[in-house]
Write an enzyme that holds these catalytic residues in place. Structure first.
Site, PDB file in Angstrom:
ATOM      1  N   ILE A  45       1.139  -1.035  -0.014  1.00  0.00           N
ATOM      2  CA  ILE A  45       0.361  -0.063   0.038  1.00  0.00           C
ATOM      3  C   ILE A  45       0.645   1.285  -0.291  1.00  0.00           C
ATOM      4  O   ILE A  45       1.642   1.383   0.462  1.00  0.00           O
ATOM      5  CB  ILE A  45      -0.456   0.069   1.145  1.00  0.00           C
ATOM      6  CG1 ILE A  45      -1.763  -1.172   1.389  1.00  0.00           C
ATOM      7  CG2 ILE A  45      -1.658   0.819   1.479  1.00  0.00           C
ATOM      8  CD1 ILE A  45      -2.600  -1.641   2.819  1.00  0.00           C
ATOM      9  N   VAL A  48       0.644   8.977  -0.231  1.00  0.00           N
ATOM     10  CA  VAL A  48       0.416   9.541  -0.712  1.00  0.00           C
ATOM     11  C   VAL A  48       1.748  10.804  -2.152  1.00  0.00           C
ATOM     12  O   VAL A  48       1.694   9.951  -2.724  1.00  0.00           O
ATOM     13  CB  VAL A  48      -0.341  10.512  -0.150  1.00  0.00           C
ATOM     14  CG1 VAL A  48      -0.197  11.862  -0.886  1.00  0.00           C
ATOM     15  CG2 VAL A  48      -1.847  10.325   0.340  1.00  0.00           C
ATOM     16  N   VAL A  50       2.435  13.221  -2.453  1.00  0.00           N
ATOM     17  CA  VAL A  50       3.122  14.465  -2.876  1.00  0.00           C
ATOM     18  C   VAL A  50       2.538  15.099  -1.839  1.00  0.00           C
ATOM     19  O   VAL A  50       2.412  14.660  -0.818  1.00  0.00           O
ATOM     20  CB  VAL A  50       2.036  14.698  -3.789  1.00  0.00           C
ATOM     21  CG1 VAL A  50       2.331  14.384  -5.185  1.00  0.00           C
ATOM     22  CG2 VAL A  50       0.025  14.482  -3.133  1.00  0.00           C
ATOM     23  N   LYS A  81       9.887  29.430   1.419  1.00  0.00           N
ATOM     24  CA  LYS A  81       8.885  30.489   0.360  1.00  0.00           C
ATOM     25  C   LYS A  81       8.779  31.511   2.235  1.00  0.00           C
ATOM     26  O   LYS A  81       8.491  31.030   2.789  1.00  0.00           O
ATOM     27  CB  LYS A  81       7.510  28.802   0.535  1.00  0.00           C
ATOM     28  CG  LYS A  81       6.307  28.532   1.015  1.00  0.00           C
ATOM     29  CD  LYS A  81       5.707  27.457   0.899  1.00  0.00           C
ATOM     30  CE  LYS A  81       3.729  28.116   1.063  1.00  0.00           C
ATOM     31  NZ  LYS A  81       3.382  26.450   1.069  1.00  0.00           N
TER      32      LYS A  81
HETATM   33  C1  LIG Z   1      -2.170  16.244  -4.663  1.00  0.00           C
HETATM   34  C2  LIG Z   1      -2.195  16.468  -3.248  1.00  0.00           C
HETATM   35  C3  LIG Z   1      -1.412  17.859  -3.270  1.00  0.00           C
HETATM   36  C4  LIG Z   1      -1.087  17.903  -1.758  1.00  0.00           C
HETATM   37  N1  LIG Z   1      -0.375  18.546  -1.071  1.00  0.00           N
HETATM   38  C5  LIG Z   1      -0.256  18.872  -0.649  1.00  0.00           C
HETATM   39  C6  LIG Z   1       0.868  20.132   0.559  1.00  0.00           C
HETATM   40  O1  LIG Z   1       1.114  20.148  -1.032  1.00  0.00           O
HETATM   41  N2  LIG Z   1       1.296  20.522   0.863  1.00  0.00           N
HETATM   42  C7  LIG Z   1       0.925  19.240   2.059  1.00  0.00           C
HETATM   43  O2  LIG Z   1       0.919  19.712   4.257  1.00  0.00           O
HETATM   44  N3  LIG Z   1       0.125  18.478   2.244  1.00  0.00           N
HETATM   45  C8  LIG Z   1      -0.331  18.231   1.059  1.00  0.00           C
HETATM   46  N4  LIG Z   1      -1.530  17.163   0.549  1.00  0.00           N
HETATM   47  C9  LIG Z   1      -2.009  16.425   1.746  1.00  0.00           C
HETATM   48  C10 LIG Z   1      -0.549  15.056   1.903  1.00  0.00           C
HETATM   49  O3  LIG Z   1      -0.198  15.008   0.991  1.00  0.00           O
HETATM   50  C11 LIG Z   1      -0.606  14.185   2.615  1.00  0.00           C
HETATM   51  O4  LIG Z   1      -2.169  14.842   3.638  1.00  0.00           O
HETATM   52  C12 LIG Z   1      -0.244  12.946   3.275  1.00  0.00           C
HETATM   53  O5  LIG Z   1       1.096  12.874   2.356  1.00  0.00           O
HETATM   54  C13 LIG Z   1      -1.094  11.853   3.964  1.00  0.00           C
HETATM   55  O6  LIG Z   1       0.247  11.270   4.587  1.00  0.00           O
HETATM   56  P1  LIG Z   1       0.237   9.946   5.246  1.00  0.00           P
HETATM   57  O7  LIG Z   1       1.176  10.040   6.409  1.00  0.00           O
HETATM   58  O8  LIG Z   1      -1.520  10.693   6.598  1.00  0.00           O
HETATM   59  O9  LIG Z   1      -0.922   9.125   4.245  1.00  0.00           O
HETATM   60  P2  LIG Z   1      -0.304   8.314   3.549  1.00  0.00           P
HETATM   61  O10 LIG Z   1       0.980   8.566   2.826  1.00  0.00           O
HETATM   62  O11 LIG Z   1      -1.585   7.870   2.959  1.00  0.00           O
HETATM   63  O12 LIG Z   1       0.591   6.556   4.064  1.00  0.00           O
HETATM   64  C14 LIG Z   1      -0.530   5.747   4.744  1.00  0.00           C
HETATM   65  C15 LIG Z   1       0.755   4.918   5.216  1.00  0.00           C
HETATM   66  O13 LIG Z   1       0.215   3.742   6.040  1.00  0.00           O
HETATM   67  C16 LIG Z   1       0.622   2.212   5.669  1.00  0.00           C
HETATM   68  N5  LIG Z   1      -0.864   1.129   5.550  1.00  0.00           N
HETATM   69  C17 LIG Z   1      -1.983   1.476   4.891  1.00  0.00           C
HETATM   70  N6  LIG Z   1      -2.382   0.435   5.515  1.00  0.00           N
HETATM   71  C18 LIG Z   1      -2.243  -0.325   6.180  1.00  0.00           C
HETATM   72  C19 LIG Z   1      -1.956  -2.088   5.972  1.00  0.00           C
HETATM   73  N7  LIG Z   1      -2.634  -2.292   6.461  1.00  0.00           N
HETATM   74  N8  LIG Z   1      -1.042  -2.527   6.722  1.00  0.00           N
HETATM   75  C20 LIG Z   1       0.614  -1.193   7.742  1.00  0.00           C
HETATM   76  N9  LIG Z   1       0.499  -0.437   6.587  1.00  0.00           N
HETATM   77  C21 LIG Z   1      -0.757   0.448   6.276  1.00  0.00           C
HETATM   78  C22 LIG Z   1       0.650   2.403   3.667  1.00  0.00           C
HETATM   79  O14 LIG Z   1       2.096   1.738   3.423  1.00  0.00           O
HETATM   80  C23 LIG Z   1       1.376   3.944   3.841  1.00  0.00           C
HETATM   81  O15 LIG Z   1       2.605   4.466   5.110  1.00  0.00           O
HETATM   82  C24 LIG Z   1      -1.309  16.908  -0.659  1.00  0.00           C
HETATM   83  C25 LIG Z   1      -1.947  15.990  -1.166  1.00  0.00           C
HETATM   84  C26 LIG Z   1      -2.184  15.945  -2.245  1.00  0.00           C
HETATM   85  C27 LIG Z   1      -3.698  14.123  -3.074  1.00  0.00           C
END
Ligand SMILES: Cc1cc2nc3c(=O)[nH]c(=O)nc-3n(C[C@H](O)[C@H](O)[C@H](O)COP(=O)(O)OP(=O)(O)OC[C@H]3O[C@@H](n4cnc5c(N)ncnc54)[C@H](O)[C@@H]3O)c2cc1C
Length: 312
Positions: A45, A48, A50, A81
């Site tokens: 999995i 995101v 970005v 920035k």
């Molecule tokens: C187009 C876009 C642009 C963005 N731009 C910005 C920006 O400029 N600035 C900003 O601050 N934010 C931005 N964001 C938001 C930011 O990218 C996200 O909030 C952030 O990346 C989310 O990270 P996360 O760690 O919460 O989740 P994710 O990156 O989704 O990570 C989830 C993790 O959980 C793990 N996982 C899931 N299920 C399981 C399981 N069953 N067992 C083990 N592991 C599991 C996955 O392997 C992964 O490591 C943007 C988002 C998008 C979509």
């Protein structure tokens, strides 16, 4: 999610995206001597990946880790920035372009006038309310100069642009060096007792127990949803943009200048970002799938960037 009111002795973080590694790095910097911290992330999995632009709070976060800018900025292709330029977000000619500055102590006096003028405008009076006339961040962005200065008095607040994947790598290295245990595997089942997460079954280790579990599994919300039965509240009825397409470009392409600002420009079905890193320019189009197909969105973004279909 604690399973008792006692201080935690071990902490398990689920997820190795931005949230998971920031959390692991921070907890490790503060608590690695007292608590055993484990992070589990899935190889199947993805993250995101970005998210290239921060707010000034990230500066404080790095300070908490004890990081200098030289420790991570070159490794993450990072740039400074000072704010965000919004263009084409409104049909009101007066605000066709708007610069949202980050505040700094240099602006203490002028900011007072800015807020007073905003109040005047709210009361229907004519007043100057363009932030760039009151905040030094806008001047720095315009002049393409760094917000880091030893000669100017006061604290200048600023943020960063960076390669999110590389930053996650730096945070992971730091956390692991601080003795965070890193597991690569999938959480298969979340066990709960009396509304508390008690154990995680995985495909890579013995069941994981901890006094504190932290859900950083992204949209899956594994512990929150599967474990505790919580659901997310959708804002789809008022937040229309639900898709994005990203097309990074090299520095020799149009919209190439490295200026210390994020650019955000209104397009037909959403808005595009333009974020300068040292290695490339990050571009993307956040759009609404109600009004635009993925193909249309990509074509519109390519047109705006003046690049052909073959360019990656
Ligand atoms: C187009 C876009 C642009 C963005 N731009 C910005 C920006 O400029 N600035 C900003 O601050 N934010 C931005 N964001 C938001 C930011 O990218 C996200 O909030 C952030 O990346 C989310 O990270 P996360 O760690 O919460 O989740 P994710 O990156 O989704 O990570 C989830 C993790 O959980 C793990 N996982 C899931 N299920 C399981 C399981 N069953 N067992 C083990 N592991 C599991 C996955 O392997 C992964 O490591 C943007 C988002 C998008 C979509």
């Amino acid at each position: 999610m604690t399973n008792s009111t006692q201080q935690p002795e071990s902490i398990v973080i689920v997820g190795g995206g931005t949230a998971g590694w920031m959390c692991a790095a921070y907890l490790a910097a503060k608590w690695s001597k007292r608590y055993h911290i484990t992070l589990i992330e899935s190889a199947q999995i993805g993250t995101v990946g970005v998210g290239e632009g921060s707010t000034p709070f990230l500066k404080q976060f790095f300070a908490e880790l004890g990081w200098q800018e030289s420790d991570w900025m070159p490794a993450c292709d990072a740039t400074y920035k000072t704010g965000i330029e919004f263009s084409n977000w409104t049909s009101n000619e007066r605000f066709k372009r708007y610069f949202h500055p980050f505040f700094s102590a240099l602006d203490l006096d002028t900011a007072e006038h800015f807020f007073a003028n905003c109040n005047q405008l709210r009361k229907g009076k004519n007043a100057a309310v363009r932030p760039e006339q009151f905040f030094s961040a806008a001047t720095m962005a315009e002049a393409a100069v760094s917000p880091v200065s030893t000669s100017l008095g006061g604290d200048i607040d600023y943020a960063y642009h960076f390669d999110a994947s590389k930053l996650a790598g730096c945070l992971r290295n730091f956390a692991v060096q601080q003795s965070v245990t890193h597991l690569t595997g999938n959480v298969l089942n979340v066990q709960c007792t009396n509304g508390h997460v008690t154990q995680l079954e995985t495909d890579c280790s013995a069941p994981l127990t901890a006094t504190l579990f932290i859900d950083c599994s992204g949209f899956r919300g594994l512990l929150m949803k599967q474990g505790l039965g919580q659901s997310l509240q959708s804002y789809q009825d008022c937040l229309f943009n639900d898709r994005a397409v990203a097309i990074p470009t090299p520095h020799n392409s149009p919209l190439q200048a490295i200026t210390p600002q994020t650019r955000s420009e209104g397009l037909s079905c959403g808005w595009m970002w333009n974020i300068p890193l040292t290695s490339r320019i990050g571009n993307g189009y956040v759009y609404s799938s109600q009004f635009c197909s993925p193909e249309q969105a990509e074509a519109e973004l390519r047109l705006r960037l003046n690049i052909s279909d073959e360019t990656p």
